[in-house]
Design a protein around this motif. Structure first.
Motif, PDB file in Angstrom:
ATOM      1  N   HIS A 130       0.867  -1.212   0.075  1.00  0.00           N
ATOM      2  CA  HIS A 130      -0.008  -0.026  -0.042  1.00  0.00           C
ATOM      3  C   HIS A 130       0.900   1.355  -0.010  1.00  0.00           C
ATOM      4  O   HIS A 130       1.773   1.530   0.707  1.00  0.00           O
ATOM      5  CB  HIS A 130      -0.936   0.022   1.296  1.00  0.00           C
ATOM      6  CG  HIS A 130      -2.144   1.091   0.933  1.00  0.00           C
ATOM      7  ND1 HIS A 130      -1.950   2.273   1.066  1.00  0.00           N
ATOM      8  CD2 HIS A 130      -3.443   0.754   0.672  1.00  0.00           C
ATOM      9  CE1 HIS A 130      -3.189   2.875   0.917  1.00  0.00           C
ATOM     10  NE2 HIS A 130      -4.182   2.077   0.659  1.00  0.00           N
ATOM     11  N   PRO A 131       0.546   2.126  -0.867  1.00  0.00           N
ATOM     12  CA  PRO A 131       1.750   3.470  -1.144  1.00  0.00           C
ATOM     13  C   PRO A 131       1.451   4.437   0.037  1.00  0.00           C
ATOM     14  O   PRO A 131       2.148   5.191   0.156  1.00  0.00           O
ATOM     15  CB  PRO A 131       1.190   4.138  -2.388  1.00  0.00           C
ATOM     16  CG  PRO A 131      -0.450   3.804  -2.515  1.00  0.00           C
ATOM     17  CD  PRO A 131      -0.570   2.054  -1.865  1.00  0.00           C
ATOM     18  N   SER A 134       1.251   1.143   4.386  1.00  0.00           N
ATOM     19  CA  SER A 134       1.812  -0.189   4.394  1.00  0.00           C
ATOM     20  C   SER A 134       2.157  -0.662   5.837  1.00  0.00           C
ATOM     21  O   SER A 134       2.286   0.159   6.632  1.00  0.00           O
ATOM     22  CB  SER A 134       3.121  -0.119   3.466  1.00  0.00           C
ATOM     23  OG  SER A 134       4.146   0.641   4.268  1.00  0.00           O
ATOM     24  N   ARG A 150      -4.298  -4.145  -0.967  1.00  0.00           N
ATOM     25  CA  ARG A 150      -4.714  -3.341  -2.430  1.00  0.00           C
ATOM     26  C   ARG A 150      -4.873  -1.767  -2.070  1.00  0.00           C
ATOM     27  O   ARG A 150      -4.993  -1.544  -0.911  1.00  0.00           O
ATOM     28  CB  ARG A 150      -6.224  -3.681  -2.765  1.00  0.00           C
ATOM     29  CG  ARG A 150      -6.324  -5.332  -3.118  1.00  0.00           C
ATOM     30  CD  ARG A 150      -7.843  -5.556  -3.816  1.00  0.00           C
ATOM     31  NE  ARG A 150      -8.691  -5.336  -2.651  1.00  0.00           N
ATOM     32  CZ  ARG A 150      -9.666  -4.471  -2.442  1.00  0.00           C
ATOM     33  NH1 ARG A 150      -9.586  -3.266  -3.190  1.00  0.00           N
ATOM     34  NH2 ARG A 150     -10.381  -4.591  -1.202  1.00  0.00           N
ATOM     35  N   THR A 151      -4.586  -1.038  -3.094  1.00  0.00           N
ATOM     36  CA  THR A 151      -4.365   0.284  -2.727  1.00  0.00           C
ATOM     37  C   THR A 151      -5.798   0.897  -2.130  1.00  0.00           C
ATOM     38  O   THR A 151      -5.768   1.594  -1.266  1.00  0.00           O
ATOM     39  CB  THR A 151      -4.226   1.097  -4.009  1.00  0.00           C
ATOM     40  OG1 THR A 151      -2.816   0.667  -4.528  1.00  0.00           O
ATOM     41  CG2 THR A 151      -4.160   2.551  -3.904  1.00  0.00           C
ATOM     42  N   HIS A 154      -7.176   0.662   2.692  1.00  0.00           N
ATOM     43  CA  HIS A 154      -5.913   1.288   3.440  1.00  0.00           C
ATOM     44  C   HIS A 154      -5.677   0.101   4.989  1.00  0.00           C
ATOM     45  O   HIS A 154      -4.800  -0.185   4.981  1.00  0.00           O
ATOM     46  CB  HIS A 154      -6.282   2.531   4.096  1.00  0.00           C
ATOM     47  CG  HIS A 154      -6.116   3.760   3.119  1.00  0.00           C
ATOM     48  ND1 HIS A 154      -4.859   4.670   3.423  1.00  0.00           N
ATOM     49  CD2 HIS A 154      -6.799   4.376   2.270  1.00  0.00           C
ATOM     50  CE1 HIS A 154      -4.596   5.421   2.482  1.00  0.00           C
ATOM     51  NE2 HIS A 154      -6.033   5.258   1.812  1.00  0.00           N
ATOM     52  N   CYS A 201      -1.974   9.690  -4.518  1.00  0.00           N
ATOM     53  CA  CYS A 201      -0.718   9.387  -3.947  1.00  0.00           C
ATOM     54  C   CYS A 201       0.188   8.982  -5.252  1.00  0.00           C
ATOM     55  O   CYS A 201      -0.346   8.767  -6.325  1.00  0.00           O
ATOM     56  CB  CYS A 201      -0.585   8.044  -3.152  1.00  0.00           C
ATOM     57  SG  CYS A 201      -1.423   6.560  -3.888  1.00  0.00           S
ATOM     58  N   VAL A 203       2.556   6.203  -7.385  1.00  0.00           N
ATOM     59  CA  VAL A 203       2.698   5.023  -7.485  1.00  0.00           C
ATOM     60  C   VAL A 203       3.577   4.988  -8.649  1.00  0.00           C
ATOM     61  O   VAL A 203       3.743   5.584  -9.605  1.00  0.00           O
ATOM     62  CB  VAL A 203       1.459   4.240  -7.621  1.00  0.00           C
ATOM     63  CG1 VAL A 203       0.491   4.316  -6.591  1.00  0.00           C
ATOM     64  CG2 VAL A 203       0.790   4.655  -9.067  1.00  0.00           C
ATOM     65  N   TYR A 223      -7.853   7.234  -6.067  1.00  0.00           N
ATOM     66  CA  TYR A 223      -8.793   6.050  -5.484  1.00  0.00           C
ATOM     67  C   TYR A 223      -9.570   6.331  -4.483  1.00  0.00           C
ATOM     68  O   TYR A 223      -9.568   7.450  -3.390  1.00  0.00           O
ATOM     69  CB  TYR A 223      -7.921   4.872  -5.115  1.00  0.00           C
ATOM     70  CG  TYR A 223      -6.936   5.109  -3.889  1.00  0.00           C
ATOM     71  CD1 TYR A 223      -7.486   4.646  -2.659  1.00  0.00           C
ATOM     72  CD2 TYR A 223      -5.762   5.986  -3.985  1.00  0.00           C
ATOM     73  CE1 TYR A 223      -6.457   4.785  -1.358  1.00  0.00           C
ATOM     74  CE2 TYR A 223      -4.658   6.025  -2.960  1.00  0.00           C
ATOM     75  CZ  TYR A 223      -5.304   5.395  -1.657  1.00  0.00           C
ATOM     76  OH  TYR A 223      -4.344   5.727  -0.527  1.00  0.00           O
TER      77      TYR A 223
END
Length: 276
Positions: A130-131, A134, A150-151, A154, A201, A203, A223
């Motif tokens: 996750h960007p 994480s 998955r993005t 969260h 964000c 990526v 997203y």
């Protein structure tokens, strides 16, 4: 027969074995999946000593997990807005254009403290993709817990936090308040019809072979996910029943230990009653 004297505990920072004894009193046991929040500044605790004490106590079947969040990878987070404060429109645009994309193998997590950064960089550690939210982990279930983050999720059911909750994970907080209790965020996903918002964000983007700029470059992406809000977490923590927690000391720092499931259940009941 003379009984040998018990050696005195040497002065200075607590060693691994003294920490292990304190951690056992709090409830840390072999084989647990343990999420740790630690702020070691001013405590006299060394990150390496704490890591080694926890790994030794958790044993070969346990897993040590830390948040490795990168909140600054954003357009709207406080961390990002602080970085661009005082910049003009063109300067802000240039700053954002230069922001590197999130790379789970390399991107640091300075906002999470020295202990989380140490776990992230320990050989053999896994990190989720996750960007912004994480997790990093060491131990038996590290790679499985960090996989497929998955993005658009969260801190929900499919995140490492959600997996920890479903699998009986525990939380250890050292020298931090409940404003840092990530487990409460999972309750936000369980509220009926939670409020949603858009996130931004940077990526990594795969480039065609041969194109200049290296194998990856960054691109901004948007997203939708649950609107995360920790503004009332301290209040939620004050209402958390003492019967569901163990309090103690780790080194010279205050510490609290509890079940993720208990924390999520409590937070969900509190949010359902008190949030509008």
């Amino acid at each position: 027969m003379t009984v040998p004297a018990v050696p005195a505990v040497p002065p200075g920072p607590p060693g691994r074995y003294r920490l292990a004894a304190q951690l056992r009193l709090l409830g840390v046991r072999p084989g647990q999946r343990l999420l740790v929040h630690a702020a070691l500044g001013g405590t006299g605790l060394r990150a390496e000593t704490l890591r080694d004490a926890l790994r030794g106590l958790l044993g070969p079947h346990g897993t040590l997990v830390v948040p490795a969040f990168t909140m600054e990878n954003s357009l709207t987070s406080t961390a990002h807005l602080t970085r661009v404060a005082g910049l003009g429109e063109n300067e802000t645009a240039a700053f954002r254009a230069r922001m590197p994309p999130f790379d789970p193998a390399r991107t640091p997590c300075p906002g999470m403290g020295a202990f989380a950064e140490l776990v992230r960089t320990t050989p053999g550690a896994a990190r989720s993709d996750h960007p912004q939210s994480s997790f990093a982990a060491l131990g038996a279930d590290a790679h499985r817990l960090c996989a497929e983050h998955r993005t658009e999720n969260h801190l929900g059911e499919d995140s490492p936090l959600g997996k920890l909750c479903w699998e009986g994970g525990q939380v250890l907080m050292i020298n931090v308040g409940f404003s840092a209790c990530t487990a409460f965020h999972l309750a936000e996903y369980r509220i009926p019809k939670p409020l949603l918002r858009m996130y931004d964000c940077v990526v990594k983007v795969n480039l065609p072979e041969g194109r200049r700029g290296g194998p990856h470059e960054g691109a901004w992406t948007r997203y939708e996910d649950v609107a995360l809000d920790d503004g009332d977490f301290e209040e939620i923590g004050r209402a958390f029943p003492d019967s569901l927690m163990r309090r103690g000391r780790v080194g010279g720092a205050s510490a609290v230990f509890f079940s993720i499931q208990h924390a999520v259940d409590h937070a969900l009941a509190w949010m359902t009653e008190n949030r509008r």
